[in-house]
Design an enzyme around this catalytic site. Structure first.
Site, PDB file in Angstrom:
ATOM      1  N   HIS A 193     -13.846   7.725  -5.890  1.00 17.45           N
ATOM      2  CA  HIS A 193     -12.643   6.894  -5.860  1.00 17.45           C
ATOM      3  C   HIS A 193     -11.555   7.435  -6.780  1.00 17.45           C
ATOM      4  O   HIS A 193     -10.444   6.923  -6.787  1.00 17.45           O
ATOM      5  CB  HIS A 193     -12.985   5.461  -6.248  1.00 17.45           C
ATOM      6  N   LYS A 244     -18.047  -5.716  -6.095  1.00 16.93           N
ATOM      7  CA  LYS A 244     -17.622  -6.766  -5.176  1.00 16.93           C
ATOM      8  C   LYS A 244     -17.179  -8.030  -5.917  1.00 16.93           C
ATOM      9  O   LYS A 244     -17.778  -8.429  -6.908  1.00 16.93           O
ATOM     10  CB  LYS A 244     -18.776  -7.139  -4.244  1.00 16.93           C
ATOM     11  N   ARG A 248      -6.517   0.494  -0.741  1.00 20.23           N
ATOM     12  CA  ARG A 248      -7.362   0.661   0.453  1.00 20.23           C
ATOM     13  C   ARG A 248      -7.363  -0.633   1.266  1.00 20.23           C
ATOM     14  O   ARG A 248      -7.756  -1.697   0.776  1.00 20.23           O
ATOM     15  CB  ARG A 248      -8.781   1.020   0.025  1.00 20.23           C
ATOM     16  N   CYS A 249      -6.922  -0.537   2.509  1.00 25.60           N
ATOM     17  CA  CYS A 249      -6.881  -1.685   3.410  1.00 25.60           C
ATOM     18  C   CYS A 249      -7.739  -1.403   4.638  1.00 25.60           C
ATOM     19  O   CYS A 249      -7.881  -0.252   5.056  1.00 25.60           O
ATOM     20  CB  CYS A 249      -5.450  -1.981   3.849  1.00 25.60           C
ATOM     21  N   LYS A 279       0.839  -1.207   0.000  1.00 24.73           N
ATOM     22  CA  LYS A 279       0.000   0.000   0.000  1.00 24.73           C
ATOM     23  C   LYS A 279       0.873   1.255   0.000  1.00 24.73           C
ATOM     24  O   LYS A 279       0.631   2.198  -0.770  1.00 24.73           O
ATOM     25  CB  LYS A 279      -0.905  -0.013   1.228  1.00 24.73           C
TER      26      LYS A 279
END
Length: 762
Positions: free
Chosen positions: A698, A112, A519-520, A21
């Site tokens: 986003h 998803k 994104r974590c 990341k």
């Protein structure tokens, strides 16, 4: 004697300390050059492989590692690059533009990955496009691993059937042409792997779990064509996330091995195997450890299951492996983790799961006695975990017994509530709002760190949060937004924040998993009964409301999302856990209302992701999911307006369930759907309050007011203007303040123009 090997389907990319990341974001911000970035990516690629080697895994995957998303990798590999990106000449720039957008081109849609909390970039089919192999990434990754580590690996490729099932932009009649165009490209990739001397390749076909026998037969023809051309390469056809309905068809595929999930299959795959057998000439790759949850395995139970599988299958070789890629769990237990020993010892992350596989292999090869000490230790840890959770398992049973049918519904019908709320709230036509969060800048993150490290007192931190809240209330008023939010500066995560204040939850410091791109998130751990302790959001919301005469929304995360974004306990049905969370949130909703907050948003962005993969199982899930939401929200007065928000979903599947939530207003991510949901609404009108996101949060791109006006006008062709809201796609936490303000300014201007045009038509 059956030969037993251990295998991994995939490993987390992000690194123990999120090195992946940090490398990505430093490169995107221009803080590192390309050479440094690619070097760091290579180091992290090799580190993930080395971790698997260190756990003595026999068959290790490559090409599951990615610089953003494995589905995007597949699209780019086969030149599925939309025309709007074709003017970008650099391959890496093109790759990231598809994922993140540019100032001139919107990003590809994101949604998803099956029913998980991972998001993939949706491939876009364009009729007439010339698809080709741009580069053989699986081959390159195989070569890198062999050169650096001297080890054989198993390249992983997303299968053609699943790739097309995940894509958009085609009609049903196009599918055969797509298969015909793409099959030779898959053959080319596989042929090059075969020529390199690769022994096994894993082709992931999770979409096959929902395929009918007729669909599976069509897919079998594809693999017949492939294996005729690539006869020396062993193909493992891998399924996961559920049982395979077309089992008899699947086991006749002309491949060397088949991977089945024996964890999330509800016992069906084993039933199929017992009823129909398994081909003696194929490898059975048995998913026997849960790749989606974090609890330590009951080694004795898993050993017994595997022994029975081996006996029933009667094959020469069995691979034991996780149920799916370990992408969905944290990398490993971090040495700095702060959890209680009884809880921590009951957890198993990616690295630990691979070690469990190695132990199980030892037990299968050398007998149970060889690992009896480890079996006993695991049993003891699970018993300690159960006792640790039992300390909270007392309060809810009595409350659950008192619930009645009336607790699950609002007493007044929507149309009457709408009239009452319109009179009470006094909002303009096409009211503007945001979804909840505002940018969490370096200053916000630094303040939180100082507070957590005890460098700041509670009073200092609260003063800082209030200062940020006031700043953004002023910004919202200056922009002319109609319904404001407090900004959520006190929250690190929309689930973690609530879990920290509820009983029955535990939180890690380092157990990160990838959600999308860089994104974590750190999913909470639900280990006991969920219990409301004290108001969680009232103080911050009431403070924000005191700063303005405009309405400020209370912001909560819904019960189904909290459940679906947590690692949930395994000893209770998910429905019961959701109802526990709902009862706690109900008390918070009532506290906000009592404090004078008239609009309360209860977000359910993860409602659809919990949907079972098989349509026959949907009704049961959607029924209790809607019940849990209504249990959270139905005790308010008619004057209180309940909002909800959803994102990244195929909403057409769940419109009836959305209606069943009985929320007064729902806001939905829309900009990345490229108009698909409007087409649905044209045929199936939604008559409650609705806000369709008018820009993509986003992407750093700031769309013009004209772009947003077009989206609003298109929406008003199918949505009643008197109940339509204007808002961004999602929360603005990850954006920069400057781009946030610029985008919201354009959004408010677009809403004003739309109101003006509506006034002219009256």
């Amino acid at each position: 004697m059956t030969n037993v090997k251990t295998s991994s389907l995939g490993f987390p990319r992000i690194g123990l300390n999120r090195e992946w990341k940090k490398s990505l974001e430093a490169y995107w911000k221009g803080n590192t050059d390309r050479e440094t970035f690619l070097k760091e990516m290579d180091e992290q690629f090799l580190a993930a492989l080395q971790t698997q080697l260190d756990q003595q895994i026999d068959i290790i995957p490559v090409s599951d590692f990615t610089m953003y998303d494995h589905v995007l990798d597949t699209a780019v590999m086969f030149n599925w690059i939309p025309d709007r990106f074709k003017d970008i000449n650099d391959p890496l720039d093109t790759y990231f533009a598809m994922a993140r957008g540019t100032k001139d081109a919107v990003s590809s849609e994101m949604t998803k990955w099956f029913n998980t909390n991972y998001h993939y970039i949706v491939p876009e089919y364009e009729k007439g496009a010339q698809y080709r192999v741009t580069r053989n990434k699986p081959l390159q990754d195989y070569q890198r691993a062999k050169a650096a580590l001297g080890t054989e690996t198993k390249p992983v490729i997303l299968g053609l059937y699943t790739f097309v099932a995940l894509a958009k932009g085609y009609e049903q009649q196009d599918i055969k042409d797509i298969y015909n165009q793409m099959t030779p490209l898959y053959i080319q990739v596989l042929k090059e792997l075969e020529q390199e001397g690769v022994k096994w390749v894993q082709i992931d076909e999770p979409a096959l779990v929902t395929a009918s026998p007729e669909e599976a037969a069509a897919v079998k023809e594809i693999y017949q064509t492939i294996t005729e051309e690539v006869s020396e390469l062993n193909i493992l056809l891998q399924t996961y996330f559920d049982s395979v309905d077309a089992y008899e068809e699947l086991i006749s595929f002309p491949v060397a091995g088949i991977g089945l999930d024996f964890v999330h299959d509800k016992g069906k795959n084993f039933e199929h195997l017992k009823a129909h057998g398994f081909p003696k000439d194929k490898v059975l790759a048995a998913g026997i450890l849960d790749g989606r949850n974090i609890w330590k395995a009951n080694l004795e139970e898993r050993l017994d299951l595997t022994l029975e599988l081996i006996q029933r299958a009667g094959v020469d070789e069995v691979w034991i492996q996780p149920s799916n890629s370990l992408l969905h769990v944290p990398v490993a237990k971090h040495p700095g983790e702060h959890l209680a020993d009884d809880l921590l010892n009951g957890l198993s992350f990616a690295k630990e799961k691979l070690l469990e596989l190695t132990l199980l292999k030892n037990g299968l090869v050398s007998g149970k006695a060889a690992i009896q000490a480890e079996i006993d230790e695991a049993h003891g840890h699970l018993q300690d975990l159960k006792q640790y959770g039992a300390a909270t398992n007392s309060a809810f049973a009595e409350e659950r017994g008192k619930l009645t049918e009336e607790d699950f519904k609002r007493p007044t019908a929507f149309e009457e509530r709408l009239r009452i709320q319109n009179d009470s709230l006094g909002l303009p036509l096409l009211p503007t709002t945001t979804i909840g969060s505002f940018p969490q800048t370096a200053d916000v993150r630094s303040a939180r760190q100082k507070w957590r490290k005890k460098e700041w007192s509670d009073e200092q931190y609260e003063a800082f949060i209030q200062e940020e809240t006031k700043k953004w209330i002023d910004i919202q008023e200056d922009l002319g937004l109609d319904v404001l939010v407090h900004g959520e500066f006190e929250r690190t995560d929309m689930v973690e924040y609530f879990g920290e204040k509820l009983g029955g939850f535990a939180f890690t410091k380092y157990a990160w998993v990838q959600s999308y791109g860089s994104r974590c998130v750190r999913p909470p751990v639900i280990y006991g009964d969920v219990e409301f302790k004290e108001p969680m959001t009232v103080k911050e919301t009431v403070y924000a409301q005191s700063l303005t005469s405009k309405k400020v929304k209370g912001m909560l995360t819904g019960p189904v999302t909290i459940l679906n974004w947590s690692f949930a306990r395994y000893d209770l049905p998910r429905k019961e856990i959701a109802f526990q969370i709902a009862c706690a949130l109900r008390k918070e909703v009532e506290a906000l209302e009592k404090a004078g907050i008239q609009i309360i948003q209860v977000d359910e962005p993860a409602l659809r992701e919990g949907l079972p993969l098989k349509e026959r199982d949907w009704d049961e899930y959607l029924k209790w999911a809607a019940e849990a939401f209504r249990l959270s929200t139905s005790s308010v007065e008619d004057t209180t307006q309940i909002h909800t928000h959803m994102c990244y979903s195929n909403f057409e599947d769940i419109v009836d369930a959305i209606e069943d939530l009985d929320a007064d207003v729902i806001t939905i991510e829309h900009s990345r759907s490229h108009g698909g949901f409007l087409d649905y609404l044209e045929q199936h009108p939604y008559l409650k309050g609705l806000g369709l996101g008018v820009y993509d949060i986003h992407s750093p791109r700031v769309p013009s007011s004209d772009e947003m006006l077009t989206i609003i006008e298109d929406a008003l062709k199918v949505c009643p203007a008197d109940r339509f809201w204007v808002n961004p796609d999602c929360g603005l936490k990850t954006r920069q303040p400057e781009e946030t303000i610029a985008a919201l300014k354009n959004m408010v201007e677009a809403a004003k123009q739309a109101r003006g045009k509506l006034a002219q038509t009256v």
